[in-house]
Design a protein around this motif. Structure first.
Motif, PDB file in Angstrom:
ATOM      1  N   THR A  37       0.853  -1.200   0.000  1.00 11.89           N
ATOM      2  CA  THR A  37       0.000   0.000   0.000  1.00 11.89           C
ATOM      3  C   THR A  37       0.887   1.248   0.000  1.00 11.89           C
ATOM      4  O   THR A  37       0.642   2.200  -0.759  1.00 11.89           O
ATOM      5  CB  THR A  37      -0.950   0.000   1.223  1.00 11.89           C
ATOM      6  OG1 THR A  37      -1.648  -1.240   1.268  1.00 11.89           O
ATOM      7  CG2 THR A  37      -1.953   1.135   1.132  1.00 11.89           C
TER       8      THR A  37
ATOM      9  N   HIS B 165       2.309   1.593  -3.588  1.00 15.45           N
ATOM     10  CA  HIS B 165       1.461   1.786  -4.767  1.00 15.45           C
ATOM     11  C   HIS B 165       0.274   2.727  -4.571  1.00 15.45           C
ATOM     12  O   HIS B 165      -0.391   3.059  -5.561  1.00 15.45           O
ATOM     13  CB  HIS B 165       0.970   0.423  -5.275  1.00 15.45           C
ATOM     14  CG  HIS B 165       2.094  -0.435  -5.768  1.00 15.45           C
ATOM     15  ND1 HIS B 165       2.875  -0.087  -6.848  1.00 15.45           N
ATOM     16  CD2 HIS B 165       2.603  -1.605  -5.301  1.00 15.45           C
ATOM     17  CE1 HIS B 165       3.806  -1.013  -7.037  1.00 15.45           C
ATOM     18  NE2 HIS B 165       3.664  -1.941  -6.103  1.00 15.45           N
ATOM     19  N   ALA B 166      -0.036   3.133  -3.337  1.00 15.28           N
ATOM     20  CA  ALA B 166      -1.112   4.125  -3.158  1.00 15.28           C
ATOM     21  C   ALA B 166      -0.482   5.497  -3.458  1.00 15.28           C
ATOM     22  O   ALA B 166       0.260   6.029  -2.640  1.00 15.28           O
ATOM     23  CB  ALA B 166      -1.658   4.074  -1.745  1.00 15.28           C
TER      24      ALA B 166
ATOM     25  N   ALA C 106      -9.418   3.133  -3.966  1.00 16.68           N
ATOM     26  CA  ALA C 106      -8.501   3.165  -5.120  1.00 16.68           C
ATOM     27  C   ALA C 106      -7.735   4.468  -5.108  1.00 16.68           C
ATOM     28  O   ALA C 106      -8.189   5.459  -4.518  1.00 16.68           O
ATOM     29  CB  ALA C 106      -9.290   3.025  -6.418  1.00 16.68           C
ATOM     30  N   THR C 107      -6.561   4.431  -5.716  1.00 19.68           N
ATOM     31  CA  THR C 107      -5.803   5.680  -5.891  1.00 19.68           C
ATOM     32  C   THR C 107      -5.467   5.814  -7.369  1.00 19.68           C
ATOM     33  O   THR C 107      -5.357   4.819  -8.087  1.00 19.68           O
ATOM     34  CB  THR C 107      -4.510   5.689  -5.052  1.00 19.68           C
ATOM     35  OG1 THR C 107      -3.652   4.639  -5.490  1.00 19.68           O
ATOM     36  CG2 THR C 107      -4.811   5.530  -3.573  1.00 19.68           C
TER      37      THR C 107
ATOM     38  N   THR D  14      -4.605   2.087  -8.762  1.00 21.16           N
ATOM     39  CA  THR D  14      -4.398   0.904  -7.919  1.00 21.16           C
ATOM     40  C   THR D  14      -5.632   0.731  -7.044  1.00 21.16           C
ATOM     41  O   THR D  14      -6.083   1.687  -6.395  1.00 21.16           O
ATOM     42  CB  THR D  14      -3.143   1.063  -7.036  1.00 21.16           C
ATOM     43  OG1 THR D  14      -2.041   1.365  -7.882  1.00 21.16           O
ATOM     44  CG2 THR D  14      -2.853  -0.232  -6.287  1.00 21.16           C
TER      45      THR D  14
ATOM     46  N   PHE E  64      -7.362  -1.395  -3.923  1.00 18.12           N
ATOM     47  CA  PHE E  64      -7.113  -2.250  -2.761  1.00 18.12           C
ATOM     48  C   PHE E  64      -8.470  -2.754  -2.279  1.00 18.12           C
ATOM     49  O   PHE E  64      -9.403  -1.946  -2.125  1.00 18.12           O
ATOM     50  CB  PHE E  64      -6.434  -1.454  -1.639  1.00 18.12           C
ATOM     51  CG  PHE E  64      -5.125  -0.816  -2.069  1.00 18.12           C
ATOM     52  CD1 PHE E  64      -3.939  -1.527  -2.024  1.00 18.12           C
ATOM     53  CD2 PHE E  64      -5.100   0.499  -2.529  1.00 18.12           C
ATOM     54  CE1 PHE E  64      -2.738  -0.948  -2.421  1.00 18.12           C
ATOM     55  CE2 PHE E  64      -3.901   1.090  -2.931  1.00 18.12           C
ATOM     56  CZ  PHE E  64      -2.725   0.367  -2.882  1.00 18.12           C
TER      57      PHE E  64
ATOM     58  N   GLU F 133      -0.652  -5.698 -12.467  1.00 19.99           N
ATOM     59  CA  GLU F 133      -0.331  -6.627 -11.383  1.00 19.99           C
ATOM     60  C   GLU F 133      -1.615  -6.914 -10.606  1.00 19.99           C
ATOM     61  O   GLU F 133      -2.410  -6.004 -10.373  1.00 19.99           O
ATOM     62  CB  GLU F 133       0.704  -5.979 -10.438  1.00 19.99           C
ATOM     63  CG  GLU F 133       1.139  -6.888  -9.306  1.00 19.99           C
ATOM     64  CD  GLU F 133       2.117  -6.217  -8.323  1.00 19.99           C
ATOM     65  OE1 GLU F 133       2.431  -5.024  -8.500  1.00 19.99           O
ATOM     66  OE2 GLU F 133       2.529  -6.906  -7.382  1.00 19.99           O
TER      67      GLU F 133
ATOM     68  N   MET G  90      -4.651  -6.534  -4.120  1.00 20.91           N
ATOM     69  CA  MET G  90      -4.247  -5.281  -4.789  1.00 20.91           C
ATOM     70  C   MET G  90      -4.258  -5.531  -6.297  1.00 20.91           C
ATOM     71  O   MET G  90      -3.684  -6.520  -6.766  1.00 20.91           O
ATOM     72  CB  MET G  90      -2.835  -4.890  -4.342  1.00 20.91           C
ATOM     73  CG  MET G  90      -2.349  -3.621  -5.022  1.00 20.91           C
ATOM     74  SD  MET G  90      -0.643  -3.193  -4.562  1.00 20.91           S
ATOM     75  CE  MET G  90       0.265  -4.305  -5.627  1.00 20.91           C
TER      76      MET G  90
ATOM     77  N   ARG H   6      -3.343  -3.492  -9.854  1.00 17.67           N
ATOM     78  CA  ARG H   6      -2.799  -2.270 -10.488  1.00 17.67           C
ATOM     79  C   ARG H   6      -3.160  -2.273 -11.964  1.00 17.67           C
ATOM     80  O   ARG H   6      -2.925  -3.250 -12.675  1.00 17.67           O
ATOM     81  CB  ARG H   6      -1.288  -2.219 -10.306  1.00 17.67           C
ATOM     82  CG  ARG H   6      -0.901  -1.988  -8.855  1.00 17.67           C
ATOM     83  CD  ARG H   6       0.590  -2.159  -8.653  1.00 17.67           C
ATOM     84  NE  ARG H   6       1.352  -1.359  -9.576  1.00 17.67           N
ATOM     85  CZ  ARG H   6       2.493  -1.755 -10.158  1.00 17.67           C
ATOM     86  NH1 ARG H   6       2.994  -2.935  -9.908  1.00 17.67           N
ATOM     87  NH2 ARG H   6       3.118  -0.952 -10.992  1.00 17.67           N
TER      88      ARG H   6
END
Ligand code: AHR
Length: 493
Positions: A375, A378-379, A408-409, A416, A418, A444, A489, A491
């Motif tokens: 997190t 990737h956030a 999500a971000t 990404t 989560f 991913e 997660m 991506r």
């Protein structure tokens, strides 16, 4: 079971604040001694810092580290921990019944933060000490020079001021276990006066007022309102602490983040209520400066144990379910990124920690390391409000909660997502409408889930995320099947 959500670049909550990925180093048990600091360890550098732990700390992606406590700070004399090591006194620590040698103190901590690439967050002692000692510590740390304490820092080989921005005004002052515990009025007045004086020493500090030790405290709610009535103008943040445990109830435990969510909303409401009463536009944000899973079944305090140096205290070995809950707590912090400015997982090494070590031996990643590291890595960019529509679960402990927890971000590299499936035994099919996020290639997809959610990870790091098969992004829709009790997660680029 199916759940759906929507990713829309216009539905944003707030930017992802890096300070959400904080941690905590307390002089407790083996967090400092034989955790981050072990002169003589095969990987120790010239300062005695374990290079293996430093490397894992960087991999974890920690941004801020709170120090030196915790309950420890409420009886701590910061001056004991600076200057020539041979002259430093050995003391009793009353909080954890430890022998504190003071071989590691503020200057070592600051050197360590630089090696780790993290921002320091200091706590001052408002248990046994007060305004003067807090100002002295701040003068030692941040004043450029030409005064007794700033010159002392230079004599200790640190001519440049540390410029520490984040400061906690004590720790859990509402807790009867705290050395120097106070009522809300006593603490509110002391914190207000300490904050005003600290700002005179250094106007650039950001100050954290103690909220409740947890939301089950009998004074919760009232404590927050009273301390804020006293100190609203003088502080920047209000603290929250929460630890979750399974306690023989896996379904309830997997829904722990629903409790964190309510806790945050109640504290925001209380802070805004005081703002309304004080007719102020100033907004108090939150510092969730202790959070984690802590299975407390075996913990009975340390009222009678002999005083010991670096005892083995609360060295939880974490399961897959613990990692799923940690991932969900991070999702929840991100979902409140508009009000939670700082968050620290407690703690970094050995004490209820993502990193475990053995003295003279290895360091390894516990199961809870992985959702945190992924997190934090990737956030990025903006947090999106994804509004999941999900089946609900009836949990005894937390009432009815959504089965899917998600956030999500979005940044220039893509999105990404989560997500946590909180059901202990049922998979969940998730569909996400990708609207205008312009990211429909799965870069991913990984999940942390074990057939046995109680599987533990040891030094061989058996419990970790694995690729999640079958995730598709076709025609503007993402589909995935989330295993039971899983953290995932995805991506997209
Ligand atoms: O993180 C362990 C302890 O939990 C801290 O010292 C205290 O602040 C909290 O009660």
């Amino acid at each position: 079971e199916t759940a759906r959500l929507t990713l829309d670049r216009d539905f944003t909550i707030a930017p992802v604040g890096r300070r959400l990925f904080g941690s905590f180093v307390e002089h407790m048990g083996r967090c400092v001694y034989t955790g981050i600091f072990e002169p003589g360890h095969p990987t120790a550098d010239e300062h005695g810092f374990r290079a293996d732990v430093l490397e894992l700390t960087r991999e974890l992606g920690v941004s801020v580290v709170r120090y030196p406590g915790g309950n420890f700070v409420s009886g701590y004399r910061w001056e004991d921990g600076v200057g020539p090591v041979a002259d430093r006194p050995t003391r009793l620590d009353l909080a954890w019944r430890q022998i504190e040698t003071n071989r590691f103190g503020l200057d070592e901590f600051m050197t360590w933060t630089r090696a780790a690439g993290v921002e320091p967050m200091m706590a001052v002692n408002l248990g046994t000490r007060g305004i003067q000692e807090a100002c002295d510590l701040l003068e030692y740390a941040n004043h450029p020079g030409g005064t007794r304490l700033s010159d002392l820092r230079a004599e200790h080989g640190r001519p440049d001021p540390y410029g520490i921005r984040l400061w906690c005004l004590g720790n859990e002052m509402d807790g009867p276990w705290q050395v120097g515990h106070k009522t809300a009025d006593e603490y509110g007045r002391l914190a207000n006066e300490t904050a005003r004086a600290m700002r005179l020493v250094d106007p650039d500090v950001r100050l954290v007022l103690c909220g409740s030790s947890n939301s089950r405290m009998p004074t919760f709610g009232g404590w927050e309102a009273t301390v804020l009535e006293h100190a609203y103008d003088a502080v920047d943040y209000l603290s929250l602490h929460a630890y979750y445990e399974e306690d023989g109830d896996l379904p309830g435990f997997l829904a722990s983040a629903a409790d964190m969510d309510r806790f945050i909303s109640s504290v925001v409401a209380t802070a805004d209520h005081v703002a309304a009463k004080q007719r102020t536009r100033k907004r108090i944000d939150l510092s969730f400066d202790e959070w984690n899973v802590w299975n407390q079944a075996d913990y009975h305090g340390r009222e009678r144990e002999p005083f010991e140096e670096a005892p083995r205290l609360i060295e939880d070995t974490y399961t897959a379910a613990d990692a799923v809950v940690v991932g969900d707590l991070l999702i929840t912090l991100l979902r409140h990124a508009d009000r939670v400015a700082v968050a620290c997982q407690a703690q970094l090494a050995n004490i209820i920690a993502p990193i475990r070590t053995e003295p003279g031996g290895p360091a390894w990643r516990q199961s809870i390391f992985h959702p945190f590291a992924l997190t934090a890595r990737h956030a990025r960019g903006e947090v999106l409000r994804v509004e999941p529509v999900s089946p609900s679960l009836d949990t005894g402990r937390h009432g009815e909660v959504p089965q899917l927890s998600a956030v999500a971000t979005l940044d220039e590299d893509g999105v990404t997502l989560f997500a946590v499936n909180r059901s202990p035994d049922r998979p969940l099919e998730m569909t996400a409408d990708l609207r205008d996020v312009h990211a429909d290639r799965v870069v991913e997809a990984c999940t942390l889930a074990e057939d046995d959610p109680h599987r533990v990870g040891g030094p061989a790091e058996e419990v970790r995320p694995r690729p999640l098969d079958g995730v598709k992004a076709d025609g503007g829709t993402l589909t995935a099947v989330l295993p039971p009790a899983s953290w995932t997660m995805v991506r997209l680029g």
